[in-house]
Design an enzyme around this catalytic site. Sequence first.
Site, PDB file in Angstrom:
ATOM      1  N   HIS A  44     -59.295  38.449  24.471  1.00  0.00           N
ATOM      2  CA  HIS A  44     -58.693  39.657  23.907  1.00  0.00           C
ATOM      3  C   HIS A  44     -59.685  40.542  23.160  1.00  0.00           C
ATOM      4  CE1 HIS A  44     -54.834  37.918  25.017  1.00  0.00           C
ATOM      5  NE2 HIS A  44     -55.141  36.837  24.348  1.00  0.00           N
ATOM      6  N   GLU A  86     -42.813  39.459  24.619  1.00  0.00           N
ATOM      7  CA  GLU A  86     -42.815  40.479  25.653  1.00  0.00           C
ATOM      8  C   GLU A  86     -43.187  39.871  27.001  1.00  0.00           C
ATOM      9  OE1 GLU A  86     -45.566  43.300  24.063  1.00  0.00           O
ATOM     10  OE2 GLU A  86     -47.285  42.393  25.046  1.00  0.00           O
ATOM     11  N   ARG A 139     -57.274  54.907  13.816  1.00  0.00           N
ATOM     12  CA  ARG A 139     -58.667  55.023  13.361  1.00  0.00           C
ATOM     13  C   ARG A 139     -59.532  55.391  14.556  1.00  0.00           C
ATOM     14  NH1 ARG A 139     -60.512  50.559  15.898  1.00  0.00           N
ATOM     15  NH2 ARG A 139     -59.219  48.679  15.923  1.00  0.00           N
ATOM     16  N   LYS A 184     -46.582  45.711  15.045  1.00  0.00           N
ATOM     17  CA  LYS A 184     -46.361  45.906  16.471  1.00  0.00           C
ATOM     18  C   LYS A 184     -44.883  46.073  16.817  1.00  0.00           C
ATOM     19  CE  LYS A 184     -50.520  43.560  18.208  1.00  0.00           C
ATOM     20  NZ  LYS A 184     -51.234  43.488  16.934  1.00  0.00           N
TER      21      LYS A 184
END
Length: 619
Positions: free
Chosen positions: A235, A200, A297, A116
């Site tokens: 999530h 973040e 993907r 990430k």
Amino acid sequence: MIQSLLIANRGEIACRIIRTTRQMGIRTVAVYSDADAKALHVQEADEAVHIGPSPARRSYLVGDKIIAAALSTGAEAIHPGYGFLSENAEFAQAVIDAGLIWVGPAPASITAMGLKDAAKTLMAEAGVPVTPGYMGENQDSVFLGERAAEIGYPVLIKAVAGGGGKGMRKVEAAADFTDALASCQREASASFGNAHVLIEKYIQRPRHIEVQVFGDTHGNIVHLFERDCSLQRRHQKVIEEAPAPGMDEATRAQLCAVAVKAAKAVDYAGAGTIEFIADASDGLRADRIWFMEMNTRLQVEHPVTEEITGVDLVEWQLRVASGETLPKRQGELSINGWAMEARLYAENPATGFLPSIGTLDHLALPEELRIDTGVEQGGEVSPFYDPMIAKLIAWGETRDEAIDLLRDGIDGTEVWPVKTNAGFLGRLLDLDEFGLGDVDTGLIAREVDDLVHPSEPEPEELVEAAALLCASPSNGPVSAILGFRLNAPPRAEARLLDDAGNIHLVAFDEVAADEPTADVLAFTDGFARRYVLDEPRGSGHSAAGDGVILSPMPGRIIAVDVKSGDTVTRGQKLVTLEAMKMEHSLTAPFDGTVAELNAEVGAQVQVEALLVRIEMVEV
């Protein structure tokens, strides 16, 4: 064009790929573990190869076995599906090195977007907007705490190698940062072997918007518009739709152009998804949508894009992997109607979404919807893999029509004895906020208490069940699945016991049948109930309220904390069951005495096996 394809996956996505290859005249090879020997994808493929024991780490995650299966069967190419090895650059390279065709992006593209922090740095350099945060190498806790303060609380700590919600912590205040960081790093290290994190800005009203991109090996890249995946639980996506509600044409054009720019930055070829996080506190605005990550993907939710564009994304994957150019240019792609997908899982929302595994003795899925599934009636939901039963996909000319069709489909979904989240999905669709398109990733968490518990059964349902259970012999059988209504006045009474242990006193009208049925299954609004006649206490059948402790799923007993005759108190731990890689403690429902104990450490038990019976202490 590829003539023979090995599918390095199982279940729903393997069956989905086979559906397209069959239309294209491509021969398929399935792989399977011990647990999947009789699975639907094995039956539907032209050939199947056993690759090892049930645990994925010894079968579906062993790249050498999969490549060997492809070579031994003469397969030309390998399609990884999603999950397992689909985003493993080393496996992709090994497939290519073996002289086989890899149906996916180049290993270098997978590597570039695999972490990430590195992906965000790359995107920022390419001019793609990223969420404000820190993505550097310094992992000192004091330094990271200072960066968090600069970003401004609340912040999100995320494992750079994370996924599926693991290695992620929201931090509201500076005082909580150090403990949250340590917890996140421990989980990241255990789950991914990499404790590195990034920080973040936490978005207060986040929406999860993603764009489907597709590239070929000739330098062409297009987008196939956006999907909204904001309805999430821990999530994990629950319901997805396309297009995104509230997205105007100007914002869509800017967002999709950014997604194409991101794909071009890594010379992308094949199917991919650029995921964004949007601050929806003031609607969807291009200047408040930031890059989050890229999935290199096919996505689980790809059918909603197929439904609104008329494109078969698996066919495109196979054509691009064969060296062809993209079948359509950007100007030939457009949005038609609205599509929604609900993920039907084998889990019990009323018990904290515990997985529910076992044989699907009764399975009926709605014929009016597109159904992507890897199981059939009589099949099994295994404890070794993701407990998805099916994806229910609806298309309508408008969003309201798609909602209504999906809701009707959920109402018609019947699964037993495995528990499902069907009723939970229906309740989600009924939320006013969802109907208005006013969704964000925290919606389910805020409303969960009102979403998971079934409502009380309607009187008509109880009357029908009582009539069937007490039917008098006469002219022809009566189905044990409820499907009719009675209008005559009641002439009898019965005590019904449902599968949750509740007793219902029911007045009913008699029904003629060859013989009474032993039990009745009722399916209402996605919730399933089983009714039997309540028997006297000494008959060996007791309600849960009588202190019967049943196994909630198949599993292994790893601890027994009581013995027969012990006095116990309400909430005291009795037995610990291990199932689906989770531990589940079974506790006493009230003060009492252990009257019956059928649990031994190490024993394997089936769902609803009687483990303990507690008798209430007489006062």
